[in-house]
Design an enzyme around this catalytic site. Structure first.
Site: not given
Ligand SMILES: *Cc1c(COP(=O)(O)O)cnc(C)c1O
Length: 409
Positions: A271, A274, A341, A370
């Site tokens: 998953e 980034r 601000c 992000y």
């Molecule tokens: C945020 C998240 C990701 C992705 O994380 P990265 O650091 O952007 O690779 C994958 N799986 C779950 C469950 C997340 O909450």
């Protein structure tokens, strides 16, 4: 940042001079490289040649539909954390069969939507949620795949606000309870207990925390399989960091996952967020004012923490590059700040930045993940534009929000 290089004094994106975009488009804006997205995806694909795996892009890192379409065209699935993200993934052309639904607080409506849309796997984070998913699946007369999100209790070295796999974090089910859940799985007639999932945090540059999570999970897998259950999926989450000065050891990472989890009839789910989108974008901004004090120079730019929140929220450090390079260096420390601000609306402090002038443009690096997805309308500032560069041409993939929309609410 190989797709963002200087050609002469000009910073370019896929050979297009960024300066030329600033002549057509009001700043601030995000500028993405489509080639870089494909390169990042290929890095995953090239490392995964032999295993049965699914790469599900974490939409929360960036949910611009045009970018998700590119990612979908490369054959990736999606990891979503809300019904909105689920709908966007579908709209971008990703099938429910390639969507994993994560998150610690899914509502009834969201679970219903996921089940009706053939969600590949819902990752459950508590016994109550498992009961809820079963009940909804029963009403819909569907058998739903679930994964059990475990909390492996590891502490990656990253910002404390982005660790998720430590026992003091709200995420996942403690290891000690997971075996018992599998033993009760026959009580949930409308669920398939597909496998285990973990996600230990974000922006992790070291291999060790991943290795620790793999070890712990592997031990659990063995214990569960000894009880005659089959772990058909292992979801290893995301969390790999990006850093211009340090290379994450991708190859070793994939070897590690392979070593611990690869098995016939088992799918490994990745998953990444980034690592797919982070280094594909610059946030382009204009210097509005230069304010010199006794010991430093404040450089006030037109991008603020509402446009790019990571430095204010996590203390994240993002390099800042001038759009036009010069060789003369400012004698004083400069502090690049936004117009909001809030004292935390600050991007970078530098002792060796080049000479700055009002009206110059700068680029905040690695702003693809992000950035846009976390932006807000704080201070009644409209969402900024996003452009995508492809082969020396750029197109607008999100228009700057109009102020009218905002002031009428
Ligand atoms: C945020 C998240 C990701 C992705 O994380 P990265 O650091 O952007 O690779 C994958 N799986 C779950 C469950 C997340 O909450």
């Amino acid at each position: 940042m190989s797709n963002f290089q200087y050609q002469g004094e000009n910073l370019t994106c896929e050979n297009l001079e960024i300066d030329s975009i600033t002549r057509d488009l009001e700043t601030p804006f995000y500028c993405y490289s489509s080639k870089k997205i494909r390169d990042n995806i290929n890095k995953y694909k090239n490392n995964l040649k032999n295993s049965n795996s699914k790469i599900c892009f974490a939409l929360k890192a960036n949910s611009n539909i045009e970018l998700i379409k590119i990612i979908a065209q490369q054959g990736l699935g999606a990891d979503v954390v809300s019904m909105g993200e689920f709908q966007k993934a579908l709209k971008a052309g990703i099938s429910g069969k390639d969507i994993v639904f994560s998150g610690v607080g899914k509502t009834q409506k969201e679970i219903e939507f996921a089940i009706k849309n053939h969600c590949f796997q819902i990752n459950a984070e508590s016994l109550s949620e498992i009961k809820k998913i079963n009940e909804i699946a029963q009403n819909l007369n569907i058998k739903q795949n679930i994964g059990i999100r475990i909390n492996p209790d590891v502490k990656p070295e990253t910002h404390s606000k982005i660790t998720t796999g430590s026992i003091e974090n709200k995420f996942g089910i403690p290891i000690s309870e997971v075996k018992n859940l599998f033993n009760q799985s026959n009580l949930f007639e409308n669920l398939n207990f597909n496998g285990l999932a973990f996600h230990i945090g974000s922006q992790i540059m070291k291999l060790e925390p991943f290795e620790e999570a793999c070890k712990i999970t592997n031990q659990l897998v063995k214990e569960i399989e000894n009880n005659d259950f089959k772990i058909k999926t292992i979801d290893v989450g995301g969390g790999i960091g990006i850093d211009d000065d340090e290379e994450f050891q991708f190859e070793n990472y994939f070897n590690l996952i392979d070593l611990y989890f690869a098995k016939k009839d088992r799918m490994i789910i990745f998953e990444p967020g980034r690592t797919i989108i982070g280094n594909t974008a610059l946030l382009i901004s204009k210097i509005l004012y230069i304010k010199e004090t006794e010991d430093k120079i404040f450089v006030v730019i037109d991008a603020g923490m509402n446009d790019f929140m990571r430095p204010a929220l996590y203390g994240a450090v993002h390099d800042i590059l001038p759009i036009l390079k010069s060789s003369s260096i400012e004698k004083k420390t400069i502090e690049i700040v936004g117009p909001i601000c809030e004292t935390s609306d600050k991007f970078l402090t530098s002792d060796n930045f080049q000479n700055v002038n009002e009206g110059d443009f700068i680029a905040i690096s690695n702003a693809g993940a992000y950035g846009s997805s976390m932006s807000s309308n704080y201070n009644i500032r409209p969402n900024i534009a996003e452009v995508l560069v492809n082969d020396k041409k750029f197109s607008i993939i999100r228009k700057r929000q109009s102020l009218e929309d905002l002031i009428n609410q």
